[in-house]
Motif scaffolding. Structure first.
Motif: not given
Length: 98
Positions: A39, A41-42
């Protein structure tokens, strides 16, 4: 199973190249032996900060990946883009609710 969390911080001008590179390598990472999930994410407020979560069967699987030519190539491409030292944690998943 355990999770490897990596915090990556990029200079603004390197965000697009990082995302383009991630797009080309994400399936290779995910299909590496022992990787169950990947995964990206930001951060919602500091948009130059990203987190990767990779789920591994064993620590040996992660270490095999970290010593592989695949990782070395990705790291060589990504490392010059950082504007801060990456941080990493290996954590055991204790619970997951849906």
């Amino acid at each position: 199973m355990f999770v490897r969390i990596v915090k990556l911080s990029f200079a603004e001008e390197n965000i697009t190249p990082f995302l383009a590179n991630f797009e080309t390598v994400k399936e290779k990472i995910r299909s590496f032996e022992g990787c169950q999930r990947l995964e990206l994410y930001r951060d919602k407020h500091n948009t130059n900060i990203f987190f990767t979560y990779s789920y591994w069967n064993t620590e040996d699987d992660l270490n095999n990946y970290r010593h592989s030519d695949l990782f070395k190539g990705i790291w060589a491409e990504t490392k010059p883009m950082f504007n801060a030292k990456p941080e990493a944690w290996s954590v055991d998943k204790l619970e997951s609710l849906k």
